[in-house]
Every structure is written in structure tokens, then in C-alpha cells.
Design a protein around this motif. Structure first.
Motif, PDB file in Angstrom:
ATOM      1  N   LYS A  68       0.816  -1.212   0.000  1.00  0.00           N
ATOM      2  CA  LYS A  68       0.000   0.000   0.000  1.00  0.00           C
ATOM      3  C   LYS A  68       0.854   1.269   0.000  1.00  0.00           C
ATOM      4  O   LYS A  68       0.331   2.367   0.106  1.00  0.00           O
ATOM      5  N   GLY A  69       2.169   1.100  -0.107  1.00  0.00           N
ATOM      6  CA  GLY A  69       3.058   2.249  -0.218  1.00  0.00           C
ATOM      7  C   GLY A  69       3.379   2.918   1.103  1.00  0.00           C
ATOM      8  O   GLY A  69       3.897   4.038   1.126  1.00  0.00           O
ATOM      9  N   ILE A  70       3.098   2.254   2.216  1.00  0.00           N
ATOM     10  CA  ILE A  70       3.409   2.824   3.524  1.00  0.00           C
ATOM     11  C   ILE A  70       4.834   2.423   3.893  1.00  0.00           C
ATOM     12  O   ILE A  70       5.151   1.243   4.056  1.00  0.00           O
ATOM     13  N   SER A  71       5.699   3.405   4.005  1.00  0.00           N
ATOM     14  CA  SER A  71       7.133   3.146   4.163  1.00  0.00           C
ATOM     15  C   SER A  71       7.628   3.359   5.585  1.00  0.00           C
ATOM     16  O   SER A  71       8.840   3.440   5.814  1.00  0.00           O
ATOM     17  N   THR A  72       6.717   3.434   6.558  1.00  0.00           N
ATOM     18  CA  THR A  72       7.119   3.598   7.953  1.00  0.00           C
ATOM     19  C   THR A  72       8.152   2.536   8.321  1.00  0.00           C
ATOM     20  O   THR A  72       7.940   1.350   8.059  1.00  0.00           O
ATOM     21  N   PRO A  73       9.287   2.919   8.923  1.00  0.00           N
ATOM     22  CA  PRO A  73      10.297   1.923   9.304  1.00  0.00           C
ATOM     23  C   PRO A  73       9.726   0.875  10.255  1.00  0.00           C
ATOM     24  O   PRO A  73       8.959   1.206  11.166  1.00  0.00           O
ATOM     25  N   VAL A  74      10.098  -0.391  10.027  1.00  0.00           N
ATOM     26  CA  VAL A  74       9.583  -1.505  10.823  1.00  0.00           C
ATOM     27  C   VAL A  74      10.740  -2.306  11.408  1.00  0.00           C
ATOM     28  O   VAL A  74      11.642  -2.739  10.684  1.00  0.00           O
ATOM     29  N   LEU A  75      10.691  -2.479  12.723  1.00  0.00           N
ATOM     30  CA  LEU A  75      11.617  -3.357  13.432  1.00  0.00           C
ATOM     31  C   LEU A  75      10.855  -4.618  13.814  1.00  0.00           C
ATOM     32  O   LEU A  75       9.887  -4.564  14.570  1.00  0.00           O
ATOM     33  N   ILE A  76      11.269  -5.747  13.255  1.00  0.00           N
ATOM     34  CA  ILE A  76      10.636  -7.020  13.586  1.00  0.00           C
ATOM     35  C   ILE A  76      11.184  -7.508  14.920  1.00  0.00           C
ATOM     36  O   ILE A  76      12.389  -7.542  15.144  1.00  0.00           O
ATOM     37  N   LEU A  77      10.262  -7.893  15.797  1.00  0.00           N
ATOM     38  CA  LEU A  77      10.614  -8.401  17.124  1.00  0.00           C
ATOM     39  C   LEU A  77      10.019  -9.796  17.233  1.00  0.00           C
ATOM     40  O   LEU A  77       8.796  -9.958  17.202  1.00  0.00           O
ATOM     41  N   THR A  78      10.868 -10.829  17.325  1.00  0.00           N
ATOM     42  CA  THR A  78      10.346 -12.186  17.245  1.00  0.00           C
ATOM     43  C   THR A  78      11.269 -13.201  17.907  1.00  0.00           C
ATOM     44  O   THR A  78      12.459 -12.935  18.105  1.00  0.00           O
ATOM     45  N   ALA A  79      10.689 -14.352  18.241  1.00  0.00           N
ATOM     46  CA  ALA A  79      11.473 -15.458  18.789  1.00  0.00           C
ATOM     47  C   ALA A  79      12.105 -16.286  17.682  1.00  0.00           C
ATOM     48  O   ALA A  79      12.953 -17.140  17.941  1.00  0.00           O
ATOM     49  N   LYS A  80      11.703 -16.041  16.447  1.00  0.00           N
ATOM     50  CA  LYS A  80      12.244 -16.802  15.312  1.00  0.00           C
ATOM     51  C   LYS A  80      13.622 -16.252  14.937  1.00  0.00           C
ATOM     52  O   LYS A  80      13.734 -15.101  14.544  1.00  0.00           O
ATOM     53  N   ASP A  81      14.675 -17.076  15.084  1.00  0.00           N
ATOM     54  CA  ASP A  81      16.021 -16.574  14.832  1.00  0.00           C
ATOM     55  C   ASP A  81      16.715 -17.265  13.668  1.00  0.00           C
ATOM     56  O   ASP A  81      17.906 -17.083  13.437  1.00  0.00           O
ATOM     57  N   GLY A  82      15.962 -18.068  12.895  1.00  0.00           N
ATOM     58  CA  GLY A  82      16.563 -18.745  11.750  1.00  0.00           C
ATOM     59  C   GLY A  82      16.863 -17.768  10.622  1.00  0.00           C
ATOM     60  O   GLY A  82      16.168 -16.766  10.456  1.00  0.00           O
ATOM     61  N   ILE A  83      17.885 -18.062   9.840  1.00  0.00           N
ATOM     62  CA  ILE A  83      18.278 -17.162   8.757  1.00  0.00           C
ATOM     63  C   ILE A  83      17.163 -17.038   7.726  1.00  0.00           C
ATOM     64  O   ILE A  83      16.944 -15.967   7.146  1.00  0.00           O
TER      65      ILE A  83
END
Length: 228
Positions: A68-83
Motif C-alpha cells: 500500500k506504499g506505507i514506508s514507515t520503518p519496521v523493526l521485527i521483534l520475534t522469537a524466530k532466529d533462523g536465517i
């Protein structure tokens, strides 16, 4: 600055909000659908996004935002640490990735790094536009060596304009960002505040950078020759 925390673990969400309170005014969503709706308002400076959530996972939320063209910076926070998980997140449009559990100091450093990249003038809690400086902690405004006396909402409005310089902001976006979607006032107040900002800046010749885009909204333009 405004932060949206999309995280279904209420305790962790509250901890993030408390950790970041010196930098941000934080709002919370506790599932993917609610988070997507709030993020679509495009009034936040940064989004912290969990992956595993009810109704809609973080990858889908992020993918829809970018489509939708929304470019707000996103920091993913998760327990998933696989590459593979990290690659998927970055391909969807994430700006950074932080694995749980995490140190509070690392969260703050990563958010500050995102802000430095997305808001070029962000340094030591300062936003800049030409010779204008806005200190986010003291909420002091200076143009060159001169102090510009602004009140609370005027400062909030200026902050939003600087963060989105050279972009047209609709009245609806400005109202939701500065006054809040639940405010009892109306968006006609924006014209008053824009006019007041121009008056405060006129002494310094900076009123010319606040443009009215007819039928669309307002813009803080680096090029003073942009049409009004």
C-alpha cells in the motif's frame, strides 16, 4: 515521536513502551488485524512488529503495508532466529530484526539507528530542517542561534512536518498524528496551527517553506519555489 507496538504479549508490549518512553509516545495493538488497521493510518514514526500473532501474522501485516506504499520503518521483534525467517522479513520490507529475548539497551540502539537512516537529521534526539533544529527531549526550537517560541501542539505539528519533509500530508493524516483519532475537536484546527507556525517563522524567512497544496494538504518543502 510516535511508536506503534504490534505485539500480542501484553507484558512484553508494556515493557517495550516503558523502555522507549523517553524517545516515543507509544500506542499498542495486540493482534495482526488491529495492528494493520492502525499502521495504515500512516501516522507513526516507527513500528515494532511481532511475527506470531492472532488473526494475521507479522509477515502478512508488513507485506500489506509495503504493497500500500506505507514506508514507515519496521523493526521485527520475534522469537524466530533462523536465517530463513530473517531473509523473509527483510524481503517483505523490514528495516531491522531483533530476536527475543533481548536487552533493552539493544532495542533502543536499534530504534535510534533506524531513525538516523529514515530521518536524516536525527542525531542526539534532534531533528533538523535547513538551519532549524528541534530537540525532541527539551522540545526547544532554534533557527540558527535564535530561539523560536512554540507551544505543545505547534511543536508536535512541526515535528511531523520535518519527519515528512517534501511529502504532501493530508489534513486527516496531520489531525490523526498530532491531535489523535479520538480527539473531540475537528481538523479545521489545522489551518489555525499552520497559520500560527507561518507567523512564528516569518521573522526568520522560514514561513515560505510551509506550503499549502490546494485540495490536498500541506508540505514542508526544502525548495521554496514549489507551488502553493
Amino acid at each position: 515521536m510516535r511508536l506503534l507496538v504490534i505485539e500480542d504479549d501484553k507484558h512484553l508490549s508494556d515493557t517495550v513502551c516503558e523502555t522507549t518512553r523517553d524517545l516515543f509516545e507509544a500506542e499498542q495493538a495486540f493482534d495482526g488485524e488491529e495492528g494493520l488497521y492502525m499502521a495504515e493510518q500512516n501516522i507513526y514514526d516507527v513500528i515494532i512488529l511481532d511475527i506470531m500473532m492472532p488473526y494475521m501474522d507479522g509477515y502478512e501485516v508488513l507485506g500489506q503495508l509495503r504493497q500500500k506504499g506505507i514506508s514507515t520503518p519496521v523493526l521485527i521483534l520475534t522469537a524466530k532466529d533462523g536465517i530463513d525467517d530473517k531473509i523473509r522479513g527483510f524481503k517483505k520490507g523490514a528495516d531491522d530484526y531483533l530476536v527475543k529475548p533481548f536487552h533493552r539497551e539493544e532495542l533502543l540502539l536499534r530504534l535510534e539507528a533506524i531513525l538516523r537512516r529514515s530521518v536524516g537529521g536525527f542525531k542526539e534526539n534532534t531533528l533538523m530542517f535547513k538551519d532549524l533544529k528541534l530537540n525532541l527531549k527539551s522540545r526547544g526550537v532554534h533557527i540558527g542561534e535564535e530561539t523560536v517560541l512554540l507551544n505543545g501542539k505547534q511543536i508536535d505539528l512541526l515535528e511531523y512536518l520535518i519527519n515528512n519533509k517534501n511529502m504532501i500530508l493530508t489534513k486527516e493524516q496531520i489531525f490523526d498524528r498530532v491531535w489523535g483519532m479520538d480527539s473531540s475537536t475537528t481538523n479545521t484546527v489545522i489551518e489555525v496551527y499552520i497559520s500560527n507556525l507561518r507567523k512564528k517563522f516569518k521573522t526568520f524567512g522560514y514561513d515560505k517553506y510551509i506550503k499549502t497544496i490546494r485540495g490536498m494538504g500541506y508540505m514542508l518543502a526544502e525548495n521554496e519555489d514549489d507551488h502553493e
